[in-house]
Design a protein around this motif. Structure first.
Motif, PDB file in Angstrom:
ATOM      1  N   LYS A 150      85.841   4.523  63.731  1.00  0.00           N
ATOM      2  CA  LYS A 150      86.325   3.385  64.520  1.00  0.00           C
ATOM      3  C   LYS A 150      85.567   3.339  65.850  1.00  0.00           C
ATOM      4  CE  LYS A 150      90.775   2.198  64.457  1.00  0.00           C
ATOM      5  NZ  LYS A 150      90.856   1.005  63.571  1.00  0.00           N
ATOM      6  N   LYS A 151      84.450   2.639  65.834  1.00  0.00           N
ATOM      7  CA  LYS A 151      83.580   2.598  67.009  1.00  0.00           C
ATOM      8  C   LYS A 151      83.287   1.186  67.509  1.00  0.00           C
ATOM      9  CE  LYS A 151      82.596   6.967  67.786  1.00  0.00           C
ATOM     10  NZ  LYS A 151      83.659   7.541  66.944  1.00  0.00           N
ATOM     11  N   HIS A 152      83.487   0.185  66.671  1.00  0.00           N
ATOM     12  CA  HIS A 152      83.115  -1.176  67.034  1.00  0.00           C
ATOM     13  C   HIS A 152      84.103  -1.768  68.054  1.00  0.00           C
ATOM     14  CE1 HIS A 152      79.834  -1.941  64.117  1.00  0.00           C
ATOM     15  NE2 HIS A 152      80.433  -0.954  63.471  1.00  0.00           N
ATOM     16  N   ILE A 153      83.560  -2.605  68.920  1.00  0.00           N
ATOM     17  CA  ILE A 153      84.338  -3.241  69.978  1.00  0.00           C
ATOM     18  C   ILE A 153      84.275  -4.759  69.806  1.00  0.00           C
ATOM     19  CG2 ILE A 153      84.527  -3.623  72.477  1.00  0.00           C
ATOM     20  CD1 ILE A 153      85.195  -0.749  71.639  1.00  0.00           C
ATOM     21  N   LEU A 154      85.437  -5.409  69.918  1.00  0.00           N
ATOM     22  CA  LEU A 154      85.492  -6.864  69.943  1.00  0.00           C
ATOM     23  C   LEU A 154      85.685  -7.327  71.380  1.00  0.00           C
ATOM     24  CD1 LEU A 154      87.805  -7.662  66.874  1.00  0.00           C
ATOM     25  CD2 LEU A 154      85.312  -7.488  66.939  1.00  0.00           C
TER      26      LEU A 154
ATOM     27  N   ARG B 175     100.019   6.676  82.318  1.00  0.00           N
ATOM     28  CA  ARG B 175      98.917   7.580  82.628  1.00  0.00           C
ATOM     29  C   ARG B 175      97.837   6.830  83.390  1.00  0.00           C
ATOM     30  NH1 ARG B 175     100.571  12.919  81.456  1.00  0.00           N
ATOM     31  NH2 ARG B 175     102.145  12.693  79.819  1.00  0.00           N
ATOM     32  N   VAL B 176      97.201   7.517  84.340  1.00  0.00           N
ATOM     33  CA  VAL B 176      96.238   6.873  85.230  1.00  0.00           C
ATOM     34  C   VAL B 176      94.971   7.722  85.322  1.00  0.00           C
ATOM     35  CG1 VAL B 176      95.809   6.065  87.586  1.00  0.00           C
ATOM     36  CG2 VAL B 176      98.116   5.891  86.609  1.00  0.00           C
ATOM     37  N   PHE B 177      93.827   7.058  85.185  1.00  0.00           N
ATOM     38  CA  PHE B 177      92.546   7.711  85.432  1.00  0.00           C
ATOM     39  C   PHE B 177      91.835   6.906  86.514  1.00  0.00           C
ATOM     40  CE2 PHE B 177      88.119   8.763  84.927  1.00  0.00           C
ATOM     41  CZ  PHE B 177      88.112  10.102  84.552  1.00  0.00           C
ATOM     42  N   TYR B 178      91.502   7.546  87.617  1.00  0.00           N
ATOM     43  CA  TYR B 178      90.909   6.842  88.759  1.00  0.00           C
ATOM     44  C   TYR B 178      89.387   6.789  88.670  1.00  0.00           C
ATOM     45  CZ  TYR B 178      95.431   7.419  91.149  1.00  0.00           C
ATOM     46  OH  TYR B 178      96.758   7.379  91.502  1.00  0.00           O
ATOM     47  N   SER B 179      88.847   5.678  89.180  1.00  0.00           N
ATOM     48  CA  SER B 179      87.405   5.529  89.336  1.00  0.00           C
ATOM     49  C   SER B 179      87.147   4.816  90.657  1.00  0.00           C
ATOM     50  CB  SER B 179      86.810   4.771  88.143  1.00  0.00           C
ATOM     51  OG  SER B 179      87.424   3.502  88.003  1.00  0.00           O
ATOM     52  N   CYS B 180      85.973   4.225  90.798  1.00  0.00           N
ATOM     53  CA  CYS B 180      85.590   3.660  92.102  1.00  0.00           C
ATOM     54  C   CYS B 180      85.600   2.135  92.139  1.00  0.00           C
ATOM     55  CB  CYS B 180      84.200   4.162  92.494  1.00  0.00           C
ATOM     56  SG  CYS B 180      84.070   5.960  92.481  1.00  0.00           S
ATOM     57  N   GLY B 181      85.892   1.479  91.017  1.00  0.00           N
ATOM     58  CA  GLY B 181      85.899   0.025  90.989  1.00  0.00           C
ATOM     59  C   GLY B 181      86.155  -0.486  89.589  1.00  0.00           C
ATOM     60  N   GLY B 182      86.053  -1.812  89.405  1.00  0.00           N
ATOM     61  CA  GLY B 182      86.355  -2.414  88.129  1.00  0.00           C
ATOM     62  C   GLY B 182      85.391  -2.034  87.025  1.00  0.00           C
ATOM     63  N   SER B 183      84.100  -2.010  87.329  1.00  0.00           N
ATOM     64  CA  SER B 183      83.109  -1.674  86.304  1.00  0.00           C
ATOM     65  C   SER B 183      83.324  -0.265  85.765  1.00  0.00           C
ATOM     66  CB  SER B 183      81.694  -1.799  86.884  1.00  0.00           C
ATOM     67  OG  SER B 183      81.406  -3.125  87.265  1.00  0.00           O
ATOM     68  N   THR B 184      83.559   0.675  86.652  1.00  0.00           N
ATOM     69  CA  THR B 184      83.766   2.062  86.203  1.00  0.00           C
ATOM     70  C   THR B 184      85.123   2.228  85.520  1.00  0.00           C
ATOM     71  OG1 THR B 184      84.368   2.551  88.511  1.00  0.00           O
ATOM     72  CG2 THR B 184      82.185   3.239  87.760  1.00  0.00           C
ATOM     73  N   ALA B 185      86.096   1.389  85.881  1.00  0.00           N
ATOM     74  CA  ALA B 185      87.381   1.417  85.173  1.00  0.00           C
ATOM     75  C   ALA B 185      87.202   0.960  83.732  1.00  0.00           C
ATOM     76  CB  ALA B 185      88.401   0.531  85.890  1.00  0.00           C
ATOM     77  N   VAL B 186      86.384  -0.081  83.526  1.00  0.00           N
ATOM     78  CA  VAL B 186      86.107  -0.565  82.170  1.00  0.00           C
ATOM     79  C   VAL B 186      85.255   0.442  81.409  1.00  0.00           C
ATOM     80  CG1 VAL B 186      84.920  -2.357  80.846  1.00  0.00           C
ATOM     81  CG2 VAL B 186      86.376  -2.995  82.775  1.00  0.00           C
ATOM     82  N   ASP B 187      84.253   1.014  82.075  1.00  0.00           N
ATOM     83  CA  ASP B 187      83.421   2.029  81.432  1.00  0.00           C
ATOM     84  C   ASP B 187      84.280   3.212  80.968  1.00  0.00           C
ATOM     85  OD1 ASP B 187      80.802   3.720  81.098  1.00  0.00           O
ATOM     86  OD2 ASP B 187      80.142   1.800  81.896  1.00  0.00           O
ATOM     87  N   THR B 188      85.231   3.600  81.809  1.00  0.00           N
ATOM     88  CA  THR B 188      86.142   4.682  81.447  1.00  0.00           C
ATOM     89  C   THR B 188      86.992   4.294  80.244  1.00  0.00           C
ATOM     90  OG1 THR B 188      86.237   5.567  83.699  1.00  0.00           O
ATOM     91  CG2 THR B 188      88.096   6.063  82.251  1.00  0.00           C
ATOM     92  N   ALA B 189      87.476   3.042  80.224  1.00  0.00           N
ATOM     93  CA  ALA B 189      88.275   2.578  79.092  1.00  0.00           C
ATOM     94  C   ALA B 189      87.457   2.640  77.801  1.00  0.00           C
ATOM     95  CB  ALA B 189      88.764   1.153  79.346  1.00  0.00           C
ATOM     96  N   PHE B 190      86.199   2.249  77.878  1.00  0.00           N
ATOM     97  CA  PHE B 190      85.308   2.289  76.720  1.00  0.00           C
ATOM     98  C   PHE B 190      85.175   3.710  76.186  1.00  0.00           C
ATOM     99  CE2 PHE B 190      80.870   2.739  75.167  1.00  0.00           C
ATOM    100  CZ  PHE B 190      80.864   1.801  74.140  1.00  0.00           C
ATOM    101  N   ARG B 191      84.964   4.645  77.083  1.00  0.00           N
ATOM    102  CA  ARG B 191      84.835   6.050  76.672  1.00  0.00           C
ATOM    103  C   ARG B 191      86.159   6.608  76.172  1.00  0.00           C
ATOM    104  NH1 ARG B 191      81.558  10.198  79.879  1.00  0.00           N
ATOM    105  NH2 ARG B 191      81.198  10.819  77.720  1.00  0.00           N
ATOM    106  N   LEU B 192      87.247   6.217  76.832  1.00  0.00           N
ATOM    107  CA  LEU B 192      88.577   6.676  76.421  1.00  0.00           C
ATOM    108  C   LEU B 192      88.909   6.201  75.013  1.00  0.00           C
ATOM    109  CD1 LEU B 192      91.333   8.002  77.050  1.00  0.00           C
ATOM    110  CD2 LEU B 192      92.012   5.832  78.118  1.00  0.00           C
ATOM    111  N   VAL B 193      88.564   4.955  74.715  1.00  0.00           N
ATOM    112  CA  VAL B 193      88.816   4.402  73.383  1.00  0.00           C
ATOM    113  C   VAL B 193      88.128   5.238  72.316  1.00  0.00           C
ATOM    114  CG1 VAL B 193      88.169   2.473  71.874  1.00  0.00           C
ATOM    115  CG2 VAL B 193      89.299   2.013  74.063  1.00  0.00           C
TER     116      VAL B 193
END
Length: 466
Positions: free
Chosen positions: A138-142, A108-126
């Motif tokens: 389950k909200k904490h991030i390591l 599965r793929v979710f597109y964004s405009c660069g690395g920062s927004t890809a990570v931001d999307t991953a954070f929200r997806l999690v």
């Protein structure tokens, strides 16, 4: 002599990571054209770009077929609305291709405009995923000290580089936790690599016990840390941390914004180099080799199954106007085709081994404390004293001293305080490796001379051999 363009830049453009005092004094180095791994400034001087733009010009610049592909897509359809139920052909084709290249069931793929927004999307997806599966606690991030994940609010909060956490900005602090940097060169108390790995794994176990596995959503990690110092973790570390995540129901997010698409000789480093199967992979940079801005968050069918079922009215309320931009996706498809056709992954394996070998010769220089990295992702760490690994004061900015002198020699390397980082195009030849090493070595030697002359460096006497 300053040009109108230089003056316009200095007057109007606030660059990323602008250091105000030095920019006010010196302005920018104004580039006008590029071909392959070489760039030209306004005065016509040529430089070998050993930084690869910013870890990204993997296939080299000035490719005619890339220009033609981009122009053709602009003529055919320059933009398409990506929201809800409208799509476009290049975005669909690229999603299929990325699913073929990604390891395991990452389809599965979710597109964004660069690395920062890809990570931001991953954070929200999690968080979206954990809420959808009925685990809202389950909200904490390591994450890790020294890790770099981007400059958006969430991505910079996950970032563990102390130099980027400036006091004038705010960050998420209550739910993001940073473990020790896995840098073998800076292992505490004289630990060997295996002892250091055990120490890091035990630290992670203790943090999981402290927070409670039921409260931890994900672990964010670069397989090889990039701008935090090009740090290859101890042997077995990545695998053991991934196994801990598997055992404790913690998602593993591999930030491959730098390492993906050939930087270390593989499409993705996680599985091929370190034997781990991430739940989510973030990528950008080499995805288009810098020809177009594009990022992607890749994730498993297992995650998609959870978020896409259950509540009939559920929708993923996040996205960007330029998600799946047809021109950017067409550029990415052509970029991947070129990497495949020219067998650039194998080239990186072969020439990268030579690059590592040649850079190791710089260890003999008094200012060089460590030379590390993997293939086309390398770093020199500069120290004031080799035996103690003592660094120069940050105010000296030793990396910039060296990069300035390298530029005088027609070489661009990236200064990061006491480091000089290199991530050249995947097309770099053995002869170009020699050029980079020779010019960088000369720049380091010139810096040593200039620092001594300025009274900022006194070599430590070497013990006499009887």
């Amino acid at each position: 002599m300053s040009s109108k363009n230089w003056q316009a830049d200095k007057r109007h453009w606030m660059h990323p990571w602008t250091h105000f005092d030095s920019f006010r004094e010196e302005g920018s180095l104004m580039m006008t054209r590029a071909k392959g791994a070489r760039v030209w400034d306004e005065q016509g001087k040529t430089y070998f770009d050993a930084v690869g733009g910013l870890w990204c010009t993997n296939i080299g610049m000035g490719r005619e077929e890339m220009a033609e592909t981009i122009a053709e897509q602009v003529r055919e359809m320059a933009y398409a609305n990506p929201f809800v139920d409208i799509s476009n052909v290049p975005a669909a084709q690229l999603a299929r291709k990325l699913s073929e290249l990604a390891p395991g069931d990452i389809n599965r793929v979710f597109y964004s405009c660069g690395g920062s927004t890809a990570v931001d999307t991953a954070f929200r997806l999690v968080h979206f995923y954990q809420n959808c599966r009925g685990r809202p606690q389950k909200k904490h991030i390591l994450a890790r000290k020294g890790g770099y994940h981007g400059s958006t609010y969430a991505a910079m909060s996950i970032t563990g580089k102390s130099g980027d956490k400036i006091p004038e900005f705010d960050y998420i602090q209550d739910s993001i936790h940073h473990l020790s940097c896995p840098n073998p060169y800076r292992a505490p108390n004289g630990m060997d690599e295996q002892q250091f790995c055990d120490y890091l794994v035990e630290e992670c176990k203790q943090k999981i016990r402290e927070l409670g596995a039921d409260n931890i959503a994900a672990f964010f990690a670069e397989p090889i840390l990039g701008s935090g110092g090009v740090i290859v973790p101890p042997e077995g570390y990545n695998r053991r941390i991934w196994e801990l995540c598997q055992e404790n129901d913690i998602l593993f997010v591999a930030d491959e914004v730098v390492t993906a698409f050939g930087r270390v000789g593989h499409w993705f480093a996680s599985k091929d180099l370190f034997g781990i199967q991430p739940d989510i992979i973030t990528c950008a940079k080499g995805l288009t080799s810098g020809y177009q801005p594009l990022g992607a968050t890749l994730f498993t069918d297992r995650i998609y199954e959870v978020i896409s079922t259950g509540d009939a009215d559920r929708y993923f309320a996040s996205g960007y106007t330029y998600s799946g931009h047809p021109v950017a996706c067409a550029a990415a498809l052509k970029n991947i085709e070129i990497i495949e056709r020219e067998n650039l992954l194998q080239r990186v394996v072969e020439v990268g081994a030579y690059f590592e070998q040649r850079l190791q010769t710089l260890r003999d220089l008094p200012l060089v404390g460590d030379v590390r990295g993997k293939r086309f992702m390398m770093c020199v760490e500069n120290v004031m004293e080799k035996s103690s690994k003592r660094l120069f004061p940050e105010s000296t900015n030793i990396g910039k001293w060296i990069s300035d002198r390298a530029e005088q020699n027609g070489l661009i390397v990236r200064p990061i305080v006491h480091l000089n980082v290199m991530s050249p195009p995947l097309t770099m030849s053995r002869d170009e490796v020699d050029l980079v090493v020779e010019r960088l070595g000369a720049a380091i030697e010139q810096t040593q001379h200039d620092l001594r002359k300025a009274g900022l460096y006194t070599p430590t006497p070497q013990p006499m051999i009887a």
